[in-house]
Scaffold this motif. Structure first.
Motif, PDB file in Angstrom:
ATOM      1  N   ASP A 170       0.871  -1.283   0.103  1.00 20.25           N
ATOM      2  CA  ASP A 170       0.006   0.047  -0.041  1.00 20.25           C
ATOM      3  C   ASP A 170       0.866   1.249  -0.116  1.00 20.25           C
ATOM      4  O   ASP A 170       1.709   1.372   0.674  1.00 20.25           O
ATOM      5  CB  ASP A 170      -1.074  -0.050   1.278  1.00 20.25           C
ATOM      6  N   GLY A 171       0.575   2.269  -0.686  1.00 15.78           N
ATOM      7  CA  GLY A 171       1.440   3.464  -0.876  1.00 15.78           C
ATOM      8  C   GLY A 171       2.255   3.465  -1.884  1.00 15.78           C
ATOM      9  O   GLY A 171       3.111   4.407  -2.114  1.00 15.78           O
ATOM     10  N   LEU A 172       2.549   2.352  -2.635  1.00 16.02           N
ATOM     11  CA  LEU A 172       3.698   2.302  -3.716  1.00 16.02           C
ATOM     12  C   LEU A 172       3.101   2.897  -4.815  1.00 16.02           C
ATOM     13  O   LEU A 172       1.805   3.155  -5.195  1.00 16.02           O
ATOM     14  CB  LEU A 172       3.829   1.034  -3.878  1.00 16.02           C
ATOM     15  N   ALA A 173       3.953   3.526  -5.746  1.00 17.07           N
ATOM     16  CA  ALA A 173       3.490   4.429  -6.835  1.00 17.07           C
ATOM     17  C   ALA A 173       2.867   3.131  -7.747  1.00 17.07           C
ATOM     18  O   ALA A 173       2.842   1.957  -7.795  1.00 17.07           O
ATOM     19  CB  ALA A 173       4.671   4.726  -7.719  1.00 17.07           C
ATOM     20  N   THR A 174       1.701   3.751  -8.610  1.00 18.92           N
ATOM     21  CA  THR A 174       0.798   3.011  -9.517  1.00 18.92           C
ATOM     22  C   THR A 174       1.281   3.165 -10.860  1.00 18.92           C
ATOM     23  O   THR A 174       0.615   2.524 -11.830  1.00 18.92           O
ATOM     24  CB  THR A 174      -0.509   3.323  -9.136  1.00 18.92           C
ATOM     25  N   SER A 175       2.314   3.936 -11.191  1.00 18.04           N
ATOM     26  CA  SER A 175       2.577   4.198 -12.320  1.00 18.04           C
ATOM     27  C   SER A 175       4.227   4.622 -12.591  1.00 18.04           C
ATOM     28  O   SER A 175       4.580   5.115 -11.526  1.00 18.04           O
ATOM     29  CB  SER A 175       1.735   5.260 -13.216  1.00 18.04           C
ATOM     30  N   ILE A 176       4.867   4.500 -13.658  1.00 15.89           N
ATOM     31  CA  ILE A 176       6.048   5.122 -14.135  1.00 15.89           C
ATOM     32  C   ILE A 176       5.868   5.909 -15.048  1.00 15.89           C
ATOM     33  O   ILE A 176       5.373   5.993 -16.007  1.00 15.89           O
ATOM     34  CB  ILE A 176       6.764   3.837 -14.556  1.00 15.89           C
ATOM     35  N   THR A 177       6.269   7.374 -14.772  1.00 13.27           N
ATOM     36  CA  THR A 177       6.202   8.528 -15.716  1.00 13.27           C
ATOM     37  C   THR A 177       7.619   8.715 -16.594  1.00 13.27           C
ATOM     38  O   THR A 177       8.677   8.776 -16.077  1.00 13.27           O
ATOM     39  CB  THR A 177       5.924   9.686 -15.260  1.00 13.27           C
ATOM     40  N   VAL A 178       7.463   8.521 -17.830  1.00 15.02           N
ATOM     41  CA  VAL A 178       8.614   8.515 -18.946  1.00 15.02           C
ATOM     42  C   VAL A 178       8.408   9.921 -19.797  1.00 15.02           C
ATOM     43  O   VAL A 178       7.409  10.193 -19.974  1.00 15.02           O
ATOM     44  CB  VAL A 178       8.700   7.312 -19.702  1.00 15.02           C
ATOM     45  N   GLN A 179       9.623  10.353 -19.771  1.00 13.86           N
ATOM     46  CA  GLN A 179       9.642  11.444 -20.694  1.00 13.86           C
ATOM     47  C   GLN A 179      10.598  11.331 -21.789  1.00 13.86           C
ATOM     48  O   GLN A 179      11.740  10.614 -21.615  1.00 13.86           O
ATOM     49  CB  GLN A 179      10.148  12.729 -19.840  1.00 13.86           C
ATOM     50  N   ALA A 180      10.197  11.885 -22.914  1.00  5.29           N
ATOM     51  CA  ALA A 180      11.338  12.062 -24.055  1.00  5.29           C
ATOM     52  C   ALA A 180      11.543  13.113 -24.650  1.00  5.29           C
ATOM     53  O   ALA A 180      10.666  14.227 -24.724  1.00  5.29           O
ATOM     54  CB  ALA A 180      10.472  10.891 -25.213  1.00  5.29           C
ATOM     55  N   THR A 181      12.803  13.808 -24.885  1.00  3.92           N
ATOM     56  CA  THR A 181      13.245  15.058 -25.446  1.00  3.92           C
ATOM     57  C   THR A 181      13.944  14.934 -26.530  1.00  3.92           C
ATOM     58  O   THR A 181      14.643  13.992 -26.814  1.00  3.92           O
ATOM     59  CB  THR A 181      13.824  15.860 -24.258  1.00  3.92           C
ATOM     60  N   ALA A 182      14.096  15.787 -27.311  1.00  2.00           N
ATOM     61  CA  ALA A 182      15.063  16.217 -28.635  1.00  2.00           C
ATOM     62  C   ALA A 182      15.177  17.695 -28.872  1.00  2.00           C
ATOM     63  O   ALA A 182      14.153  18.346 -28.710  1.00  2.00           O
ATOM     64  CB  ALA A 182      14.590  15.343 -29.493  1.00  2.00           C
ATOM     65  N   ASP A 183      16.368  18.212 -29.165  1.00  2.00           N
ATOM     66  CA  ASP A 183      16.538  19.462 -29.632  1.00  2.00           C
ATOM     67  C   ASP A 183      15.594  19.959 -30.424  1.00  2.00           C
ATOM     68  O   ASP A 183      15.534  19.407 -31.541  1.00  2.00           O
ATOM     69  CB  ASP A 183      18.022  19.611 -30.032  1.00  2.00           C
ATOM     70  N   GLY A 184      15.012  21.236 -30.290  1.00  2.60           N
ATOM     71  CA  GLY A 184      14.112  21.637 -31.396  1.00  2.60           C
ATOM     72  C   GLY A 184      12.668  21.078 -31.401  1.00  2.60           C
ATOM     73  O   GLY A 184      11.920  21.504 -32.230  1.00  2.60           O
ATOM     74  N   LEU A 185      12.586  20.006 -30.433  1.00  4.00           N
ATOM     75  CA  LEU A 185      11.275  19.458 -30.521  1.00  4.00           C
ATOM     76  C   LEU A 185      10.680  19.533 -29.168  1.00  4.00           C
ATOM     77  O   LEU A 185      11.223  19.502 -28.176  1.00  4.00           O
ATOM     78  CB  LEU A 185      11.401  18.079 -31.012  1.00  4.00           C
ATOM     79  N   SER A 186       8.989  19.818 -29.198  1.00  5.52           N
ATOM     80  CA  SER A 186       8.493  19.599 -27.833  1.00  5.52           C
ATOM     81  C   SER A 186       8.546  18.152 -27.182  1.00  5.52           C
ATOM     82  O   SER A 186       8.490  17.205 -28.061  1.00  5.52           O
ATOM     83  CB  SER A 186       6.942  20.091 -28.049  1.00  5.52           C
ATOM     84  N   SER A 187       8.770  18.142 -26.073  1.00  7.91           N
ATOM     85  CA  SER A 187       9.151  16.999 -25.240  1.00  7.91           C
ATOM     86  C   SER A 187       7.590  16.332 -25.046  1.00  7.91           C
ATOM     87  O   SER A 187       6.649  17.050 -25.346  1.00  7.91           O
ATOM     88  CB  SER A 187       9.717  17.230 -24.007  1.00  7.91           C
ATOM     89  N   ALA A 188       7.783  15.269 -24.549  1.00  9.95           N
ATOM     90  CA  ALA A 188       6.474  14.289 -24.349  1.00  9.95           C
ATOM     91  C   ALA A 188       6.655  13.566 -23.002  1.00  9.95           C
ATOM     92  O   ALA A 188       7.685  13.133 -22.828  1.00  9.95           O
ATOM     93  CB  ALA A 188       6.235  13.626 -25.535  1.00  9.95           C
ATOM     94  N   LYS A 189       5.592  13.048 -22.426  1.00 10.02           N
ATOM     95  CA  LYS A 189       5.415  12.182 -21.175  1.00 10.02           C
ATOM     96  C   LYS A 189       4.346  11.277 -21.664  1.00 10.02           C
ATOM     97  O   LYS A 189       3.381  11.434 -22.188  1.00 10.02           O
ATOM     98  CB  LYS A 189       5.199  12.906 -19.864  1.00 10.02           C
ATOM     99  N   ILE A 190       4.580  10.160 -20.991  1.00 12.98           N
ATOM    100  CA  ILE A 190       3.628   9.006 -20.885  1.00 12.98           C
ATOM    101  C   ILE A 190       3.698   8.313 -19.522  1.00 12.98           C
ATOM    102  O   ILE A 190       4.764   8.177 -18.746  1.00 12.98           O
ATOM    103  CB  ILE A 190       3.844   7.977 -21.941  1.00 12.98           C
ATOM    104  N   GLU A 191       2.634   7.826 -18.899  1.00  8.39           N
ATOM    105  CA  GLU A 191       2.668   6.887 -17.954  1.00  8.39           C
ATOM    106  C   GLU A 191       2.511   5.265 -18.043  1.00  8.39           C
ATOM    107  O   GLU A 191       1.617   5.106 -18.885  1.00  8.39           O
ATOM    108  CB  GLU A 191       1.438   7.393 -17.044  1.00  8.39           C
ATOM    109  N   ILE A 192       3.143   4.663 -17.506  1.00  7.56           N
ATOM    110  CA  ILE A 192       3.122   3.244 -17.572  1.00  7.56           C
ATOM    111  C   ILE A 192       2.544   2.656 -16.313  1.00  7.56           C
ATOM    112  O   ILE A 192       3.120   2.669 -14.976  1.00  7.56           O
ATOM    113  CB  ILE A 192       4.492   2.594 -17.782  1.00  7.56           C
TER     114      ILE A 192
END
Length: 269
Positions: free
Chosen positions: A226-248
Motif C-alpha cells: 500500500d502506498g507504492l506508486a501506481t505508475s512510471i512516468t517516462v519523458q522523451a526530449t530532443a533538441d528543437g522538438l516539444s517533449s512528451a510524457k507518458i505513464e506506464i
C-alpha cells in the motif's frame, strides 16, 4: 442456415487489413514512384488525394505493386476491397511538414496487443515505449533522424535499453538516447521494485543475494505494498522538438498482471 463465406466471417471479425509500405514525403522517392501494398483481401485500390491509381488482384496474403505513381503532396491511401467492391479496410500515409514534437505511446503493456494493462512490480518486468516524431498537424515525419533522449520522471522504473529498428545502426543499446529511424525510436523500461514476488521468494533473495536491494528495492516480507506508486512516468526530449510524457501503469498483483495470466487472457479474447 447457410454457412457464412470466409470473406464474410473475416469481415464480421474485423480481420481484414491493408498496409502501404512506402512513405509519402517530397524528399524521399522522386517524382514517379513504385508503391507496394500488402493485404489479406483479394483486391486493393490505391488513391492519391482521392484519385484512383487503379486496382489489383492479389494472391492470398500477397501484395500489389503500383508503378509510376506520380507524387503529389497530400494523402496516399489504399483500400482493401471485397468481391462486390465494398471497402473492408483502409490505410493511408500523408505528406508531413517540419518536425515539431514527439508523441509517446505504449507498445507494452497494451491491451490492444494483448500484452496486459500493467507492468508487474517484480524488478524484472519491462515495458516498450514508442517515440514518434510528428509535425504541427500530428502527422508522422518519417524522414526524421532526431536524437531522442528518454528519462524517468517519477515512479519505480529505469531505462535499460533503447532501439530504433535500424539493422545497420551501431549506436549503443544500453544508453538512454537513440536517433530516430523513419521518425521512430523506442525505450525499454524496467520496474525497480520487487513487491509482487511471493514473501518466501523475497525473503530468500534478501538472505542469499549480497547485492539484493542495490539495483532493485525488495519489499521485505510483512511489509505492505500500500502506498507504492501506481505508475512510471517516462519523458522523451530532443533538441528543437516539444517533449512528451507518458505513464506506464504498474501493479503488485502478479496473479492478475503476471506474464502467465496475461497470456491466458489473450487466448480467451
Amino acid at each position: 442456415e447457410k454457412s457464412k463465406s470466409s470473406e464474410q466471417a473475416m469481415k464480421d471479425n474485423n480481420e481484414f487489413l491493408v498496409h502501404i509500405v512506402q512513405h509519402w514525403q517530397a524528399d524521399v522517392g522522386g517524382d514517379n514512384r513504385t508503391i507496394q501494398v500488402y493485404s489479406n483481401a483479394k483486391t486493393v485500390e490505391l488513391l492519391v488525394n482521392g484519385k484512383s491509381q487503379g486496382k489489383q488482384t492479389l494472391a492470398w496474403m500477397g501484395w500489389a505493386t503500383f508503378h509510376q505513381v506520380v507524387f503529389s503532396a497530400g494523402t496516399l491511401m489504399a483500400h482493401a476491397l471485397s468481391d462486390s467492391g465494398e471497402i473492408l479496410a483502409t490505410h493511408s500515409v500523408s505528406t508531413a511538414g517540419k518536425a515539431t514534437s514527439i508523441v509517446l505511446s505504449l507498445d507494452v503493456p497494451n491491451e490492444d496487443s494483448k500484452t496486459g494493462s500493467s507492468l508487474v512490480l517484480d524488478g524484472q518486468d519491462a515495458g516498450l515505449v514508442r517515440a514518434m516524431v510528428v509535425d504541427a498537424d500530428m502527422n508522422h515525419v518519417p524522414s526524421s533522424n532526431d536524437n531522442i533522449s528518454f528519462s524517468i520522471v517519477s515512479g519505480p522504473g529505469r531505462i535499460i535499453g533503447v532501439g530504433n529498428g535500424d539493422p545497420s545502426c551501431h549506436q549503443p543499446n544500453n544508453v538512454v538516447w537513440r536517433s530516430a529511424y523513419h521518425g521512430l525510436a523506442r525505450a525499454i523500461v524496467q520496474t525497480t521494485i520487487n513487491s509482487a514476488s511471493s514473501e518466501l521468494e523475497r525473503l530468500r533473495i534478501l538472505q542469499i543475494d549480497s547485492e539484493a536491494g542495490l539495483r532493485t528495492d525488495i519489499l521485505a516480507p510483512g511489509e505492505t505494498s500500500d502506498g507504492l506508486a501506481t505508475s512510471i512516468t517516462v519523458q522523451a526530449t530532443a533538441d528543437g522538438l516539444s517533449s512528451a510524457k507518458i505513464e506506464i501503469p504498474v501493479s503488485s498483483d502478479a496473479n492478475r498482471h503476471g506474464v502467465m495470466q496475461v497470456a491466458k487472457e489473450s487466448v480467451k479474447k
